[in-house]
Design an enzyme around this catalytic site. Structure first.
Site, PDB file in Angstrom:
ATOM      1  N   PRO A  36       2.217 -12.136   1.971  1.00  0.00           N
ATOM      2  CA  PRO A  36       1.633 -13.426   2.495  1.00  0.00           C
ATOM      3  C   PRO A  36       1.614 -14.588   1.169  1.00  0.00           C
ATOM      4  O   PRO A  36       1.410 -14.088   0.040  1.00  0.00           O
ATOM      5  CB  PRO A  36      -0.067 -13.042   2.511  1.00  0.00           C
ATOM      6  CG  PRO A  36       0.046 -11.622   2.198  1.00  0.00           C
ATOM      7  CD  PRO A  36       1.276 -11.017   2.068  1.00  0.00           C
ATOM      8  N   GLU A  37       1.800 -15.727   1.632  1.00  0.00           N
ATOM      9  CA  GLU A  37       1.777 -16.810   0.393  1.00  0.00           C
ATOM     10  C   GLU A  37       0.322 -17.547   0.595  1.00  0.00           C
ATOM     11  O   GLU A  37      -0.317 -17.272   1.508  1.00  0.00           O
ATOM     12  CB  GLU A  37       3.109 -17.610   0.660  1.00  0.00           C
ATOM     13  CG  GLU A  37       4.302 -16.750   0.622  1.00  0.00           C
ATOM     14  CD  GLU A  37       5.515 -17.453   0.761  1.00  0.00           C
ATOM     15  OE1 GLU A  37       5.836 -18.711   0.350  1.00  0.00           O
ATOM     16  OE2 GLU A  37       6.597 -16.930   1.259  1.00  0.00           O
ATOM     17  N   HIS A  60      -4.047   4.504   6.486  1.00  0.00           N
ATOM     18  CA  HIS A  60      -3.552   3.363   5.569  1.00  0.00           C
ATOM     19  C   HIS A  60      -4.905   2.466   5.037  1.00  0.00           C
ATOM     20  O   HIS A  60      -4.755   1.257   4.394  1.00  0.00           O
ATOM     21  CB  HIS A  60      -2.661   2.523   6.224  1.00  0.00           C
ATOM     22  CG  HIS A  60      -1.504   3.094   6.708  1.00  0.00           C
ATOM     23  ND1 HIS A  60      -0.503   3.684   5.673  1.00  0.00           N
ATOM     24  CD2 HIS A  60      -0.704   3.410   7.770  1.00  0.00           C
ATOM     25  CE1 HIS A  60       0.594   4.196   6.079  1.00  0.00           C
ATOM     26  NE2 HIS A  60       0.276   4.287   7.540  1.00  0.00           N
ATOM     27  N   ARG A 103       1.444  -0.265   2.107  1.00  0.00           N
ATOM     28  CA  ARG A 103       2.281   0.057   0.897  1.00  0.00           C
ATOM     29  C   ARG A 103       1.504   0.521  -0.339  1.00  0.00           C
ATOM     30  O   ARG A 103       2.082   0.733  -1.487  1.00  0.00           O
ATOM     31  CB  ARG A 103       3.212  -1.266   0.726  1.00  0.00           C
ATOM     32  CG  ARG A 103       3.988  -1.787   1.761  1.00  0.00           C
ATOM     33  CD  ARG A 103       5.311  -0.944   1.989  1.00  0.00           C
ATOM     34  NE  ARG A 103       6.208  -1.030   0.939  1.00  0.00           N
ATOM     35  CZ  ARG A 103       7.271  -2.008   0.553  1.00  0.00           C
ATOM     36  NH1 ARG A 103       7.204  -2.855   1.583  1.00  0.00           N
ATOM     37  NH2 ARG A 103       7.730  -1.992  -0.529  1.00  0.00           N
TER      38      ARG A 103
END
Ligand SMILES: [Zn+2]
Length: 285
Positions: free
Chosen positions: A2-3, A100, A119
Site C-alpha cells: 500500500p502507498e 494470519h 507476510r
C-alpha cells in the site's frame, strides 16, 4: 504494497469505525509485530485507551490514544479488519484467515479490531503521547508527505541536485518524499513526461514542478477512487479501490499502447524495481 492513497483510505475507514472506541483487551500473537516494546508491555499499555485521532505520514498510520501514540506500517500485506465479536474471529477459516491474524484489540462494544498480515512484515510502535508525533523515533527519517501542502518544487530540487540516482529511485526514497511506492512513481513520471532513468540531479525547477503537480493530482485522484487494487490490497470488509482502471503505464502488457502517442510502453528494471514508461513521451535528460 500500500502507498499513500491506500493507507489514506485505511485510516479514513478506521476513523469512521473507531472514533472514541475503547480498547478493553489487547493481544499480540506475533512478537515481532510489537516492534519497540516487549509484547506484554505493549498489550498492557493499550488497555483502557480510546482511539482519539487518526492520521497518516507517508505509508505510516498514526492512532492518537488518550496517553499514547500508536504507529503502524502495513509493509507488503498488512490489513486491519473489524469483526463484530470474538465469536466471529473464531469462526474464521483457520488456514486461510485465522492463522494470519497477529493482533486482536477487543473494544468495549464487543467488536474486535484485527491485524492480519500473511507476510508478517508489518510493524507497530507504541510511545507515550508526544507533543509532535511526526518527530517520534520511528518517523525520524521520514521526509515530508507527498501531499503535504508545504512541500515545494524548490525543496525537491535542493534534495535532488545532490543525488545521482534515477529520479524513480529518488521518488521511492521515503526520506526524500514520503508515501510514493512503485505504482505511483511510474504514473507520476509518465504524467510529468520524465524518463524514470533520468538522474535526479539533472532535473531543473520546471521538471520538479511538473513532478509535484502530477504527484498531487494522481494521489488525490487515487484517494478519491479508494486507491489501487492490484495484487491483494483491500481494507475493512473487503473494500477495494478502482484507480487501477486509470493507470497509464504501470503493469501494462506488451500489447498495451501509450494513451498519448500510441507508442509501445516499455517495461524495464530500475534499481531492481519493475518499471514501466513510454520512451516517446518520457524523455531522459
Ligand atoms: Zn507515449
Amino acid at each position: 504494497m500500500p502507498e499513500a492513497p491506500e493507507v489514506q483510505n485505511v485510516i479514513t475507514y478506521l476513523a469512521d469505525q473507531l472514533q472514541d472506541a475503547k480498547i478493553v483487551d489487547a493481544r499480540i500473537l506475533h512478537p515481532k509485530l510489537a516492534a519497540n516494546l516487549p509484547v506484554d508491555a505493549f498489550c498492557t499499555m493499550l488497555k483502557n485507551q480510546h482511539f482519539r485521532k487518526f492520521e497518516r505520514l507517508g505509508k505510516y498510520l498514526h492512532f492518537q490514544l488518550d496517553d499514547l501514540d500508536l504507529i503502524a506500517h502495513l509493509r507488503m500485506e498488512g490489513k486491519f479488519l473489524i469483526l463484530d465479536s470474538m465469536a466471529d474471529v473464531d469462526a474464521l477459516d483457520p488456514v486461510k484467515d485465522r492463522k494470519h491474524i497477529h493482533a486482536l484489540f477487543t473494544l468495549e462494544d464487543g467488536r474486535v479490531l484485527c491485524y492480519k498480515d500473511t507476510r508478517k512484515f508489518g510493524r507497530m510502535y507504541l510511545y507515550p503521547k508526544a507533543a509532535n508525533w511526526q518527530a517520534l523515533p520511528v518517523l525520524a527519517n521520514v521526509g515530508k508527505d507527498a501531499l503535504d501542502p508545504s512541500l515545494t518544487a524548490q525543496e525537491l530540487l535542493e534534495k535532488g541536485k545532490k543525488r545521482k540516482i534515477p529520479v524513480k529511485t529518488f521518488l521511492l526514497d521515503q526520506k526524500a518524499i514520503a508515501g510514493i511506492g512503485n505504482i505511483y512513481a511510474d504514473e507520476i513520471l509518465f504524467h510529468a513526461g520524465i524518463s524514470p532513468a533520468t538522474p535526479a540531479c539533472h532535473l531543473d525547477l520546471e521538471d520538479w514542478t511538473r513532478i509535484l503537480d502530477a504527484t498531487r493530482a494522481l494521489l488525490n485522484r487515487a484517494i478519491e477512487l479508494g486507491g489501487t487494487t492490484i495484487r491483494s490490497f483491500s481494507y475493512g470488509d473487503g473494500h477495494a479501490g478502482s484507480f487501477q482502471n486509470e493507470l497509464a503505464v504501470h503493469g501494462k502488457d506488451k500489447e498495451d499502447l501509450c494513451k498519448n502517442c500510441q507508442g509501445k510502453i516499455v517495461q524495464t528494471r530500475i534499481n531492481g524495481r519493475s518499471t514501466w514508461y513510454c520512451p516517446n513521451c518520457q524523455q531522459e535528460k
